[in-house]
Write a protein that holds these residues in place. Structure first.
Motif, short mmCIF file in Angstrom:
data_model
loop_
_atom_site.label_atom_id
_atom_site.label_comp_id
_atom_site.label_asym_id
_atom_site.label_seq_id
_atom_site.Cartn_x
_atom_site.Cartn_y
_atom_site.Cartn_z
N VAL A 345 11.07 -11.80 3.72
CA VAL A 345 10.53 -12.67 2.67
C VAL A 345 9.01 -12.71 2.84
O VAL A 345 8.50 -12.62 3.95
N GLU A 346 8.31 -12.79 1.70
CA GLU A 346 6.85 -12.93 1.78
C GLU A 346 6.49 -14.40 1.69
O GLU A 346 6.92 -15.09 0.76
N GLY A 347 5.72 -14.87 2.64
CA GLY A 347 5.26 -16.26 2.61
C GLY A 347 4.07 -16.38 1.69
O GLY A 347 3.10 -15.63 1.81
N PHE A 400 3.46 -11.95 6.02
CA PHE A 400 2.44 -13.01 5.99
C PHE A 400 1.11 -12.41 5.52
O PHE A 400 0.71 -11.34 5.97
N ASN A 401 0.45 -13.13 4.61
CA ASN A 401 -0.81 -12.60 4.07
C ASN A 401 -1.99 -13.02 4.94
O ASN A 401 -2.16 -14.20 5.24
N LEU A 402 -2.82 -12.04 5.29
CA LEU A 402 -4.07 -12.36 5.98
C LEU A 402 -5.22 -12.14 5.01
O LEU A 402 -5.20 -11.22 4.19
N MET A 432 2.21 -8.26 8.71
CA MET A 432 0.96 -8.84 8.21
C MET A 432 0.51 -8.01 7.01
O MET A 432 0.40 -6.79 7.09
N GLU A 433 0.24 -8.71 5.89
CA GLU A 433 -0.22 -8.02 4.69
C GLU A 433 -1.74 -8.09 4.63
O GLU A 433 -2.33 -9.17 4.68
N LEU A 434 -2.35 -6.93 4.49
CA LEU A 434 -3.81 -6.86 4.42
C LEU A 434 -4.18 -6.13 3.14
O LEU A 434 -3.45 -5.28 2.68
N LEU A 462 -0.14 -2.60 3.73
CA LEU A 462 -1.35 -2.59 2.90
C LEU A 462 -0.96 -3.16 1.54
O LEU A 462 -0.15 -2.58 0.82
N ASP A 463 -1.54 -4.32 1.23
CA ASP A 463 -1.15 -5.10 0.04
C ASP A 463 -1.91 -4.60 -1.19
O ASP A 463 -2.99 -4.02 -1.07
N ASP A 464 -1.36 -4.87 -2.35
CA ASP A 464 -2.04 -4.57 -3.63
C ASP A 464 -2.55 -3.13 -3.67
O ASP A 464 -3.65 -2.86 -4.18
N ILE A 483 3.40 0.14 2.50
CA ILE A 483 2.43 0.05 1.42
C ILE A 483 3.07 -0.75 0.29
O ILE A 483 4.21 -0.47 -0.11
N LYS A 484 2.36 -1.77 -0.18
CA LYS A 484 2.89 -2.56 -1.29
C LYS A 484 2.19 -2.11 -2.57
O LYS A 484 0.96 -2.25 -2.70
N ILE A 485 2.97 -1.54 -3.47
CA ILE A 485 2.40 -1.00 -4.70
C ILE A 485 2.10 -2.16 -5.64
O ILE A 485 3.00 -2.93 -5.99
N ALA A 518 7.76 -2.01 -3.94
CA ALA A 518 7.27 -2.22 -5.30
C ALA A 518 7.15 -3.72 -5.53
O ALA A 518 8.12 -4.46 -5.35
N GLU A 519 5.95 -4.16 -5.93
CA GLU A 519 5.72 -5.59 -6.18
C GLU A 519 5.83 -5.88 -7.66
O GLU A 519 5.61 -5.01 -8.49
N GLY A 520 6.14 -7.10 -7.99
CA GLY A 520 6.08 -7.56 -9.38
C GLY A 520 7.12 -6.91 -10.28
O GLY A 520 6.87 -6.68 -11.46
CA CA Z 1 0.85 -10.25 -0.39
#
Ligand code: CA
Ligand code: C2E
Ligand code: CA
Length: 573
Positions: A345-347, A400-402, A432-434, A462-464, A483-485, A518-520
């Protein structure tokens, strides 16, 4: 006469006149003295002799800095005086003549010495003032580009503010910043980076004129001041012209370098009447360009003014907030399509301010970064999230987002590493999402931080991905796991272009052995498309919205989960 009120030519004329007057007065004086000599007895004649000698010496003394005149006095008066003394045949007058001759000879010597010292002093003063002018020029010039520098920029800005206030005129302040310059420096080295900047300086110099001052503010940032800028359209077009000139490719040997260039623009007096205010607003407009319209320039407007006010309100509320009480975490499930289970889960942070109500995370995170509170906030959330997630099934991870600021600060990283060690959650369950911005800011520091996290067993995502620049350059140089697309790619996954972009990123993940997320993902079509392209992990409203931990446990982890993934996967084929 006050020397500062007359010119050099006037001074020269005055000195000439003094010399001529000296000659006339000397003749008159000595004639008068000699005429007086015909009267009275020896005492009176003795007095005349002393009077002549002392007057000549006094005049020579006073004319030290004009030797031509001094020598004239001496020549004219002394020759006549000595002649008369000798001609008188009187031994006392003869003695006076000899005596006076010796004294005047010494005076001549002293005068010449003093005059030479005086000439040297004037020359060294001239040299000192030349050197100080040169120093001032160097102090106002940027060594690399030869453009005037930041100091000059702010000096000129102050002058313009004074001028424009006094004459009720306008001017514009523009800031330009190269996009993707840092990766060029990192990839090709500083030598190439310097040459790109020098070429940029040359191109910018072509825009300089009597009304336009161009300067290098430092790094890849350039400042331009435009007097009488004309209507908004005109000045924006002018600045857009600068952007396009600066983003033309630069050829350095075999290397063809392409940088972008964005600009921000503020006009006096609309955007502000003080130097700092104007600069900050142009900078704000520049930031706006970078965020929303790269490659062109943005004029600071009322809309920006309102946005700044809103940001200040968030900052003010944040600084007095009781973060422990007001902040909570929501969790969004990420589905593993291979198993049909929620893998992690993403916080996502939520803040309800007593004065502003719910503030979207993008806004309060940015505000916390601006006012230096992100450190505290990250650490607070890094206590809350693992505590919540201890209630999840052991197979479920926490992402977790940094913030970029966290990664760039060694002190924060030390605290984060300590928090990870003591949070009670196995670090292997933690991701950790960066964002790329975090990496671009200071690559070496970011790399050190990432390595330290990795060493604890924490995974790195690697976020976004795809929204920043130079992504590929960094991906293979860091120990990334996922990698988060970015979700912007999902919206047009049904177009050919969007589809091939997503599949290219997924191929990249596969080749590098990384998990693609894949995000969103909001619709069944998007879900299907992502799945078809081999994307194993899916996050988005179709899987589940961010929710409090209790809801998440209820929906996904209870004995009778309310969601049935197998059904969805069957639909996706
Ligand atoms: Ca994120
Ligand atoms: P992000 O890390 O890219 O988070 C994903 C954002 O996309 C979340 O917005 C989430 O609610 C939203 N989202 C998820 N699925 C969908 C979907 O299917 N459609 C649409 N339209 N949106 C979806 P949220 O919660 O508003 O967070 C926004 C950003 O704020 C996050 O972007 C992240 O950059 C930042 N953020 C949130 N929480 C934290 C935090 O704890 N620390 C830090 N440093 N940043 C955070
Ligand atoms: Ca994201």
């Amino acid at each position: 006469m006050r020397p500062e009120t007359i010119s050099e030519a006037q001074a020269a004329r005055q000195l000439q006149r003094t010399t001529v007057l000296t000659a006339i007065f000397s003749v008159a004086f000595v004639s008068w003295a000699m005429a007086l000599n015909g009267y009275g007895g020896p005492y009176e004649q003795g007095h005349v002799a002393i009077f002549v000698a002392i007057t000549v010496i006094a005049c020579i003394f006073c004319l030290t800095h004009l030797p031509a005149a001094a020598f004239l006095v001496m020549g004219i008066v002394m020759s006549v005086f000595l002649f008369c003394c000798v001609a008188s045949g009187n031994p006392v007058f003869l003695a006076i003549a000899v005596n006076t001759t010796f004294v005047t000879a010494v005076m001549v010597r002293v005068l010449s010495n003093n005059y030479r010292a005086f000439v040297q002093l004037v020359a060294s003063q001239a040299e000192a003032s030349r050197l100080s002018d040169e120093n001032a020029r160097l102090a106002h010039t940027d060594g690399l580009t030869g453009l005037p520098n930041r100091r000059y920029f702010f000096q000129r800005l102050d002058e313009l503010i004074q001028d424009s206030t006094a004459n009720n005129t306008r001017f514009a302040l523009a800031i330009f910043d190269l996009d993707r310059f840092k990766p060029i420096n990192d990839t090709y080295g500083h030598n190439v980076g310097d040459r790109v900047l020098a070429e940029t300086g040359r191109r910018l110099a072509a825009f300089a004129s009597a009304d336009v001052s161009v300067t290098r503010l430092g790094g890849d940032e350039f400042g331009v001041l435009v007097r009488s800028p004309g209507p908004p359209d005109e000045i924006v077009a002018f600045c857009d012209g600068i952007c396009s000139a600066l983003q033309k490719p630069v050829l350095i040997g075999d290397i063809r370098v392409v940088t972008g260039c964005s600009g921000g623009l503020a006009k006096f007096p609309r955007a502000g009447r003080e130097a700092n205010e104007l600069f900050d607003r142009a900078d704000y407009a520049l930031y706006h360009s970078k965020e929303h319209r790269r490659g062109v320039s943005t004029l600071f407007s009322q809309e920006h003014e309102d946005a700044i006010r809103a940001e200040r309100a968030v900052e003010a509320a944040l600084s007095t907030a009781d973060l422990v009480a007001e902040m909570e975490m929501h969790y969004q499930p990420i589905l593993d399509t291979a198993t049909g289970e929620i893998a992690l889960v993403e916080g996502l942070a939520r803040w309800t301010s007593p004065t502003l109500g719910r503030v979207p995370p993008n806004r309060f995170i940015a505000a916390a970064e601006r006012c230096g509170m992100i450190h505290t906030m990250t650490l607070l959330l890094l206590r809350k999230a693992p505590a919540d997630c201890a209630r999840l099934p052991p197979a479920m991870g926490l992402s977790f987002n940094l913030s970029a600021h966290d990664l760039a600060s060694p002190e924060t990283m030390v605290a984060i590493l300590a928090a990870v060690r003591t949070c009670g959650l196995n670090p292997r369950r933690l991701t950790m999402e960066l964002t790329e911005t975090a990496l671009m800011r200071d690559f070496d520091q970011a790399k050190a931080s990432i390595n330290a996290l990795h060493a604890l067993g924490v995974k790195i995502a690697l976020d976004d991905f795809g929204t920043g620049y130079s992504s590929l350059g960094y991906v293979h140089r860091l120990p990334l796991d996922k990698i988060k697309i970015d979700r912007s790619f999902m919206t047009d996954i049904d177009t050919d272009r969007g589809c091939s972009l997503v599949s290219t990123i997924l191929d990249l993940c596969q080749n590098l052995g990384l998990d693609g997320i894949a995000e969103g993902v909001e619709t069944v079509d998007q879900f299907e498309a992502a799945h078809r392209h081999g994307c194993r992990y899916i996050q988005g409203y179709i899987v589940g919205k961010p929710m409090p931990i209790a809801d998440l446990l209820q929906t996904y982890c209870s004995a009778s989960p309310t969601k049935q993934w197998p059904l969805m996967l069957a639909m996706a084929g």
